[in-house]
Design an enzyme around this catalytic site. Structure first.
Site, PDB file in Angstrom:
ATOM      1  N   HIS A  44      -0.235  -8.575   0.976  1.00 17.91           N
ATOM      2  CA  HIS A  44      -1.130  -7.739   0.100  1.00 17.91           C
ATOM      3  C   HIS A  44      -1.064  -8.283  -1.308  1.00 17.91           C
ATOM      4  O   HIS A  44      -0.008  -8.693  -1.834  1.00 17.91           O
ATOM      5  CB  HIS A  44      -0.690  -5.960  -0.060  1.00 17.91           C
ATOM      6  CG  HIS A  44      -1.256  -5.195  -0.979  1.00 17.91           C
ATOM      7  ND1 HIS A  44      -1.376  -4.075  -0.602  1.00 17.91           N
ATOM      8  CD2 HIS A  44      -1.666  -5.473  -2.689  1.00 17.91           C
ATOM      9  CE1 HIS A  44      -2.211  -3.366  -1.813  1.00 17.91           C
ATOM     10  NE2 HIS A  44      -2.223  -4.297  -2.823  1.00 17.91           N
ATOM     11  N   ASN A 101       1.541 -16.381  -4.258  1.00 20.87           N
ATOM     12  CA  ASN A 101       1.874 -17.201  -2.980  1.00 20.87           C
ATOM     13  C   ASN A 101       0.895 -16.804  -2.076  1.00 20.87           C
ATOM     14  O   ASN A 101       0.477 -15.613  -1.660  1.00 20.87           O
ATOM     15  CB  ASN A 101       3.337 -16.984  -2.206  1.00 20.87           C
ATOM     16  CG  ASN A 101       4.284 -17.328  -3.392  1.00 20.87           C
ATOM     17  OD1 ASN A 101       4.332 -18.459  -3.978  1.00 20.87           O
ATOM     18  ND2 ASN A 101       5.201 -16.551  -3.473  1.00 20.87           N
ATOM     19  N   HIS A 142      -0.344 -10.177  -4.527  1.00 21.21           N
ATOM     20  CA  HIS A 142       0.502  -9.676  -5.664  1.00 21.21           C
ATOM     21  C   HIS A 142       0.487 -10.836  -6.648  1.00 21.21           C
ATOM     22  O   HIS A 142       0.688 -12.014  -5.911  1.00 21.21           O
ATOM     23  CB  HIS A 142       1.629  -9.272  -5.076  1.00 21.21           C
ATOM     24  CG  HIS A 142       2.442 -10.033  -4.065  1.00 21.21           C
ATOM     25  ND1 HIS A 142       1.909 -10.144  -2.750  1.00 21.21           N
ATOM     26  CD2 HIS A 142       3.318 -10.886  -4.248  1.00 21.21           C
ATOM     27  CE1 HIS A 142       2.590 -10.780  -2.042  1.00 21.21           C
ATOM     28  NE2 HIS A 142       3.534 -11.500  -2.988  1.00 21.21           N
ATOM     29  N   CYS A 197       0.822  -1.204   0.054  1.00 18.86           N
ATOM     30  CA  CYS A 197       0.005  -0.087   0.243  1.00 18.86           C
ATOM     31  C   CYS A 197       0.978   1.325  -0.072  1.00 18.86           C
ATOM     32  O   CYS A 197       0.763   2.287  -0.807  1.00 18.86           O
ATOM     33  CB  CYS A 197      -0.851  -0.134   1.333  1.00 18.86           C
ATOM     34  SG  CYS A 197      -2.410  -0.993   0.938  1.00 18.86           S
ATOM     35  N   HIS A 213       3.337 -12.593  -9.286  1.00 17.58           N
ATOM     36  CA  HIS A 213       4.897 -12.422  -9.716  1.00 17.58           C
ATOM     37  C   HIS A 213       4.642 -12.716 -11.054  1.00 17.58           C
ATOM     38  O   HIS A 213       4.135 -13.717 -11.482  1.00 17.58           O
ATOM     39  CB  HIS A 213       5.483 -13.566  -9.048  1.00 17.58           C
ATOM     40  CG  HIS A 213       5.832 -13.519  -7.495  1.00 17.58           C
ATOM     41  ND1 HIS A 213       6.801 -12.899  -7.240  1.00 17.58           N
ATOM     42  CD2 HIS A 213       5.069 -13.642  -6.385  1.00 17.58           C
ATOM     43  CE1 HIS A 213       6.790 -12.904  -5.759  1.00 17.58           C
ATOM     44  NE2 HIS A 213       5.675 -13.121  -5.438  1.00 17.58           N
ATOM     45  N   HIS A 259      -6.230  -2.537  -1.179  1.00 23.26           N
ATOM     46  CA  HIS A 259      -5.705  -3.739  -0.228  1.00 23.26           C
ATOM     47  C   HIS A 259      -6.547  -4.661  -0.286  1.00 23.26           C
ATOM     48  O   HIS A 259      -7.827  -4.745   0.222  1.00 23.26           O
ATOM     49  CB  HIS A 259      -5.403  -2.953   0.916  1.00 23.26           C
ATOM     50  CG  HIS A 259      -4.710  -4.082   1.895  1.00 23.26           C
ATOM     51  ND1 HIS A 259      -3.439  -4.312   2.052  1.00 23.26           N
ATOM     52  CD2 HIS A 259      -5.311  -5.120   2.873  1.00 23.26           C
ATOM     53  CE1 HIS A 259      -3.003  -5.374   2.720  1.00 23.26           C
ATOM     54  NE2 HIS A 259      -4.189  -5.902   3.316  1.00 23.26           N
TER      55      HIS A 259
END
Ligand code: 5GP
Ligand code: ZN
Length: 114
Positions: free
Chosen positions: A98, A87, A100, A8, A102, A47
């Site tokens: 948060h 993950n 995400h 964030c 990859h 978030h």
């Protein structure tokens, strides 16, 4: 913004990052510890703690992330393919809480997970 969430803070600019893409919902930046020649983290600006928190209300944000990914991959020159990983939780070894994704590429990636 979630208190003490580093991603964030990256979205708000409080923590600097190497931005590769941004629109109204999505922010993408280079991983600080790259595991491949291209290693970009693609996140919702809002978030969401993890993939386990995806629901009917926020799923449109996730769709926006997956709309952005091919554009980022093309901009990064990933014409021969790439990998997208998230993950989740303790067993998934999620270190930043948060959501995400990859985006990894730029070389032939190993077939197996670690
Ligand atoms: P996770 O293990 O939660 O799936 O991935 C978190 C990722 O965030 C790691 O690959 C780590 O290198 C990256 N990361 C952690 N802190 C920062 C930061 O402050 N800036 C950037 N650009 N990446 C970070
Ligand atoms: Zn956050």
């Amino acid at each position: 913004m979630a208190n003490d969430c580093i991603f964030c803070k990256i979205v708000s600019g409080e923590i600097p990052s190497s931005k590769v893409f941004e629109n109204e919902s999505v922010y993408a930046f280079r991983d600080i510890n790259p595991m491949a020649p291209v290693h970009v983290l693609v996140i919702p600006k809002t978030h969401i703690a993890s993939a386990d928190e995806i629901d009917a209300e926020n799923a449109t944000l996730v769709a926006k992330i997956f709309e952005a990914i091919p554009k980022i991959a093309a901009a990064e020159g990933l014409t021969n393919g790439y990998r997208v990983i998230t993950n989740c939780g303790e067993d998934g070894c999620q270190s930043v809480k948060h959501l995400h994704f990859h985006l990894l590429g730029g070389k032939k990636l190993p077939e197996t997970l670690a």
